[in-house]
Motif scaffolding. Structure first.
Motif, PDB file in Angstrom:
ATOM      1  N   GLU A 222      35.201  37.486  35.671  1.00  0.00           N
ATOM      2  CA  GLU A 222      33.762  37.257  35.494  1.00  0.00           C
ATOM      3  C   GLU A 222      33.373  37.454  34.038  1.00  0.00           C
ATOM      4  O   GLU A 222      32.636  36.641  33.460  1.00  0.00           O
ATOM      5  CB  GLU A 222      32.966  38.209  36.390  1.00  0.00           C
ATOM      6  CG  GLU A 222      32.959  37.824  37.854  1.00  0.00           C
ATOM      7  CD  GLU A 222      32.081  38.751  38.675  1.00  0.00           C
ATOM      8  OE1 GLU A 222      31.534  39.720  38.105  1.00  0.00           O
ATOM      9  OE2 GLU A 222      31.945  38.513  39.901  1.00  0.00           O
TER      10      GLU A 222
ATOM     11  N   ILE B 213      32.047  35.911  41.003  1.00  0.00           N
ATOM     12  CA  ILE B 213      33.296  35.466  41.621  1.00  0.00           C
ATOM     13  C   ILE B 213      33.493  36.251  42.916  1.00  0.00           C
ATOM     14  O   ILE B 213      33.533  37.478  42.908  1.00  0.00           O
ATOM     15  CB  ILE B 213      34.508  35.671  40.697  1.00  0.00           C
ATOM     16  CG1 ILE B 213      34.302  34.908  39.376  1.00  0.00           C
ATOM     17  CG2 ILE B 213      35.786  35.195  41.376  1.00  0.00           C
ATOM     18  CD1 ILE B 213      35.437  35.076  38.392  1.00  0.00           C
TER      19      ILE B 213
ATOM     20  N   VAL C  66      33.654  30.630  42.561  1.00  0.00           N
ATOM     21  CA  VAL C  66      33.096  30.989  41.251  1.00  0.00           C
ATOM     22  C   VAL C  66      31.744  30.305  41.110  1.00  0.00           C
ATOM     23  O   VAL C  66      31.658  29.080  41.042  1.00  0.00           O
ATOM     24  CB  VAL C  66      34.034  30.552  40.115  1.00  0.00           C
ATOM     25  CG1 VAL C  66      33.491  31.013  38.765  1.00  0.00           C
ATOM     26  CG2 VAL C  66      35.447  31.084  40.345  1.00  0.00           C
TER      27      VAL C  66
END
Length: 201
Positions: A123, A142, A157
Motif C-alpha cells: 500500500e 489492498i 487493490v
C-alpha cells in the motif's frame, strides 16, 4: 565450538502435498541430511520450504545416540493467485503492479497480523508512486480474499488517486552551482514530488 547433533533422517507427514513424497525428498535431502540441527538451520529450511516449494512447516525432533530424527508436517502455504487493480486512476494497472512486491505465485502469511504487515508495505509503495506523479492525496487499500479451505489468494487493490497537483511558480534561492533554468527543468521532469516525499525542499 562443540558441534551439536546432526540430522540422520526424517519422516514427512503426508497432509496435502504438491508433489509425491519421493520428489520432495530429492529436494530436501541436500538441504537437511547430515546437517547440524540448530535454530539457524530450522529458519533456513522454513524459508526454503515456503519460498521455493510453497509449504508451511512444523518440526518435531527426537534425539538418539546417532543424532536427530525429524518429523516434518507440511501444509500448503497460501499464495497469490490474482492481483485485481481498480480505481479512478489514469495510470496503467501494469505500472502499479510492477511496483508491488506481491506478485502472482508468491506466498502470503496465514496469520492476520503478519499478512496485514505485508499488505501495508505494498500500500505504501503504491501511494509513494502515485504521489510522485502529483497525486498527493492518493489513497490505496489492498485487501486479500480467500475461500475457506483454499490456498489461492486474490489481492484486490483499490486506488483513489484524488486530484493531480501541478507545479506552479518555483522560487529558487541560494543556488550557486547550477543555473536556475537547469534546476527548474529538473523539478518539472517528475522529480519534484518525489523530492518532497523524501523530505527535501
Amino acid at each position: 565450538r562443540e558441534s551439536g547433533p546432526h540430522v540422520v533422517g526424517y519422516t514427512i507427514v503426508d497432509v496435502d502435498l504438491f508433489e509425491p513424497p519421493h520428489k520432495l525428498r530429492a529436494l530436501l535431502d541436500p538441504e537437511l541430511l547430515k546437517k547440524e540441527w540448530s535454530a539457524l538451520l530450522r529458519a533456513e529450511l522454513n524459508v526454503f520450504l515456503r519460498d521455493k516449494l510453497g509449504y508451511r512447516a512444523k518440526w518435531d525432533t527426537k534425539t538418539s545416540a546417532q543424532g536427530i530424527w525429524l518429523t516434518l508436517t507440511l501444509a500448503r502455504a497460501s499464495r497469490v493467485r490474482d492481483v485485481d487493480i481498480d480505481g479512478n486512476w489514469p495510470v496503467l494497472a501494469a505500472d502499479i503492479g510492477a511496483r508491488m512486491k506481491l506478485r502472482r505465485g508468491q506466498p502470503l502469511p496465514d496469520t492476520e497480523g503478519a499478512r496485514e504487515k505485508v499488505l501495508d508495505v505494498d500500500e505504501q509503495r503504491t501511494m509513494d508512486f502515485l504521489r510522485d506523479q502529483g497525486y498527493l492525496d492518493a489513497r490505496v487499500d489492498i485487501r486479500a480474499s480467500q475461500e475457506p479451505g483454499s490456498y489461492a489468494v486474490t489481492l484486490e487493490v483499490e486506488v483513489l488517486k484524488g486530484p493531480q497537483y501541478d507545479i506552479g511558480t518555483l522560487q529558487i534561492e541560494g543556488n550557486t552551482v547550477f543555473s536556475d533554468p537547469v534546476i527548474d527543468r529538473a523539478f518539472r521532469r517528475g522529480k519534484y514530488f518525489g523530492l518532497l516525499r523524501e523530505g527535501f525542499s
